[in-house]
Enzyme design. Structure first.
Site, PDB file in Angstrom:
ATOM      1  N   ILE A 153       0.835  -1.201   0.000  1.00  0.00           N
ATOM      2  CA  ILE A 153       0.000   0.000   0.000  1.00  0.00           C
ATOM      3  C   ILE A 153       0.865   1.245   0.000  1.00  0.00           C
ATOM      4  O   ILE A 153       0.633   2.193  -0.769  1.00  0.00           O
ATOM      5  CB  ILE A 153      -0.957  -0.010   1.204  1.00  0.00           C
ATOM      6  CG1 ILE A 153      -2.014  -1.103   1.014  1.00  0.00           C
ATOM      7  CG2 ILE A 153      -1.620   1.352   1.389  1.00  0.00           C
ATOM      8  CD1 ILE A 153      -2.880  -1.347   2.233  1.00  0.00           C
ATOM      9  N   ASP A 172      11.095   1.396   7.491  1.00  0.00           N
ATOM     10  CA  ASP A 172      10.639   0.012   7.559  1.00  0.00           C
ATOM     11  C   ASP A 172      11.829  -0.856   7.925  1.00  0.00           C
ATOM     12  O   ASP A 172      12.737  -1.047   7.117  1.00  0.00           O
ATOM     13  CB  ASP A 172      10.044  -0.451   6.225  1.00  0.00           C
ATOM     14  CG  ASP A 172       9.277  -1.764   6.354  1.00  0.00           C
ATOM     15  OD1 ASP A 172       9.771  -2.660   7.074  1.00  0.00           O
ATOM     16  OD2 ASP A 172       8.207  -1.895   5.737  1.00  0.00           O
ATOM     17  N   ARG A 232      -3.752   1.157  11.482  1.00  0.00           N
ATOM     18  CA  ARG A 232      -4.427   0.705  12.686  1.00  0.00           C
ATOM     19  C   ARG A 232      -4.389   1.821  13.728  1.00  0.00           C
ATOM     20  O   ARG A 232      -3.351   2.434  13.962  1.00  0.00           O
ATOM     21  CB  ARG A 232      -3.770  -0.563  13.248  1.00  0.00           C
ATOM     22  CG  ARG A 232      -4.114  -1.828  12.468  1.00  0.00           C
ATOM     23  CD  ARG A 232      -5.562  -2.217  12.728  1.00  0.00           C
ATOM     24  NE  ARG A 232      -5.957  -3.439  12.031  1.00  0.00           N
ATOM     25  CZ  ARG A 232      -6.554  -3.463  10.855  1.00  0.00           C
ATOM     26  NH1 ARG A 232      -6.783  -2.330  10.206  1.00  0.00           N
ATOM     27  NH2 ARG A 232      -6.917  -4.612  10.310  1.00  0.00           N
ATOM     28  N   ASP A 256      -8.334   7.769   9.472  1.00  0.00           N
ATOM     29  CA  ASP A 256      -9.408   6.867   9.049  1.00  0.00           C
ATOM     30  C   ASP A 256      -9.665   5.812  10.108  1.00  0.00           C
ATOM     31  O   ASP A 256     -10.680   5.122  10.053  1.00  0.00           O
ATOM     32  CB  ASP A 256      -9.050   6.193   7.716  1.00  0.00           C
ATOM     33  CG  ASP A 256     -10.190   5.346   7.179  1.00  0.00           C
ATOM     34  OD1 ASP A 256     -11.312   5.878   7.045  1.00  0.00           O
ATOM     35  OD2 ASP A 256      -9.964   4.144   6.908  1.00  0.00           O
ATOM     36  N   GLU A 261     -13.305   1.912  18.006  1.00  0.00           N
ATOM     37  CA  GLU A 261     -14.234   2.268  16.937  1.00  0.00           C
ATOM     38  C   GLU A 261     -15.612   1.687  17.210  1.00  0.00           C
ATOM     39  O   GLU A 261     -15.720   0.544  17.655  1.00  0.00           O
ATOM     40  CB  GLU A 261     -13.697   1.754  15.589  1.00  0.00           C
ATOM     41  CG  GLU A 261     -12.369   2.392  15.208  1.00  0.00           C
ATOM     42  CD  GLU A 261     -11.825   1.872  13.882  1.00  0.00           C
ATOM     43  OE1 GLU A 261     -12.444   0.964  13.285  1.00  0.00           O
ATOM     44  OE2 GLU A 261     -10.777   2.376  13.450  1.00  0.00           O
ATOM     45  N   HIS A 280     -13.242   4.622   9.132  1.00  0.00           N
ATOM     46  CA  HIS A 280     -12.579   3.365   8.735  1.00  0.00           C
ATOM     47  C   HIS A 280     -13.132   2.894   7.384  1.00  0.00           C
ATOM     48  O   HIS A 280     -13.609   1.773   7.214  1.00  0.00           O
ATOM     49  CB  HIS A 280     -12.775   2.284   9.800  1.00  0.00           C
ATOM     50  CG  HIS A 280     -11.740   1.193   9.720  1.00  0.00           C
ATOM     51  ND1 HIS A 280     -11.301   0.497  10.827  1.00  0.00           N
ATOM     52  CD2 HIS A 280     -11.045   0.677   8.673  1.00  0.00           C
ATOM     53  CE1 HIS A 280     -10.394  -0.402  10.465  1.00  0.00           C
ATOM     54  NE2 HIS A 280     -10.237  -0.307   9.153  1.00  0.00           N
TER      55      HIS A 280
END
Length: 315
Positions: A153, A172, A232, A256, A261, A280
């Site tokens: 992504i 990363d 997340r 998002d 939630e 989300h």
């Protein structure tokens, strides 16, 4: 052979039902809200399809016929993968179903924040017509986006960002510079926080990433930086984020996802004009939903046919 959907966010299951009937299995649809409801609904099940309700060790140990748990989605942090592995139960997901959608949503949040679109929209609706209320704005080519995690992504997003002029760096620990074939520099998380005008989060929720973006990280950030999260919610320490926004340690956020939630109606983030919140939804398009449902069911069909599923988490 019995397949149980433990919980869901969808209304139509025609495609899944057809696939399971062809494989000789029946589909039962539940909307469980507790551990005991899952256990009761799933007795005799060889497979579970799961959305959001936790699949605990107790559930797994209460279902002796269970062979596979297939997640409607990517993350499996709410499934006890260790317990599943101990009981020789496959845990599967669909890691590649919404790459374009999440990357596009992150891009939309980044552009909205850096051009202050939501703020300006509200000001015009409130009767104010003045470009200088958005000052300062900067061209994309003068800004650096830091991508936290550099998976599929993030790589898709990186291509979009570079195409419209942004500079891109990434953090990363599982990727080496030699494996990046585009103009993206790998840096430490601390350096990324210091250099980035936009910090975009794409990491999974694991022990190492839980509340990784916290006060220590916000203290390193530029005061004009904005934070975007389409990964997340619990990767961010939310109280520290609120404090950073109030203190002006960062300029804004586009989220998002949040840790709990749906977001609590009294959450302070809801009162902040510099924060954009979406429910989300980054994963969603009609095309991604069709792909998700088909691949989630395919993981189970493979097991029903005595084969190893394509997307195994606990291989």
């Amino acid at each position: 052979m019995k397949v149980v959907i433990t919980d869901h966010n969808y209304m139509d299951f025609t495609e899944e039902r057809k696939m399971f009937e062809k494989a000789g299995a029946t589909l039962e649809i539940s909307q469980c809200t507790t551990e005991e409801e899952v256990i009761q609904a799933s007795q005799g099940a060889i497979a579970l399809i799961n959305s959001d309700i936790p699949i605990t060790r107790k559930i797994i140990e209460s279902l002796p016929d269970l062979k596979v748990i297939s997640r409607y989605g990517i993350g499996v942090d709410h499934i006890d993968v260790e317990a599943a592995t101990e009981h020789q139960v496959y845990v599967t997901n669909v890691p590649d179903y919404c790459q374009d959608e999440v990357a596009s949503h992150a891009l939309a949040l980044i552009m909205s924040l850096t051009r202050k679109i939501v703020l300006l929209n509200q000001q015009v609706k409130d009767g104010r017509w003045a470009f200088d209320e958005a000052a300062p704005l900067h061209r994309f080519s003068s800004q650096t986006v830091g991508l936290v995690s550099y998976g599929k992504i993030a790589r898709t997003l990186s291509a979009h960002l570079q195409a419209i002029g942004f500079n891109v760096i990434a953090y990363d620990p599982y990727v080496e510079q030699a494996n990046i074939d585009v103009d993206v520099e790998l840096v430490s998380l601390e350096e990324l926080m210091k250099r980035s005008d936009v910090i975009s989060l794409h990491c999974p929720l694991v022990k190492e990433t839980y509340q990784m973006i916290n006060k220590e990280m916000f203290d390193l950030a530029k005061p004009n930086a904005v934070l975007v999260n389409t990964g997340r919610g619990a990767v961010i320490h939310e109280n520290d984020l609120v404090d950073a926004l109030v203190a002006g340690k960062i300029a804004g956020a586009g989220l998002d996802v949040v840790e709990e939630e749906p977001i609590d109606e009294n959450h302070p983030l809801l009162t902040m004009d510099q924060v954009i919140l979406t429910p989300h939804v980054a994963f969603y398009s009609e095309e991604s939903m069709e792909e998700l449902k088909q691949k989630t069911a395919s993981n189970i069909v493979s097991v029903l046919q005595g084969e190893k599923p394509k997307y195994v988490v606990n291989d």
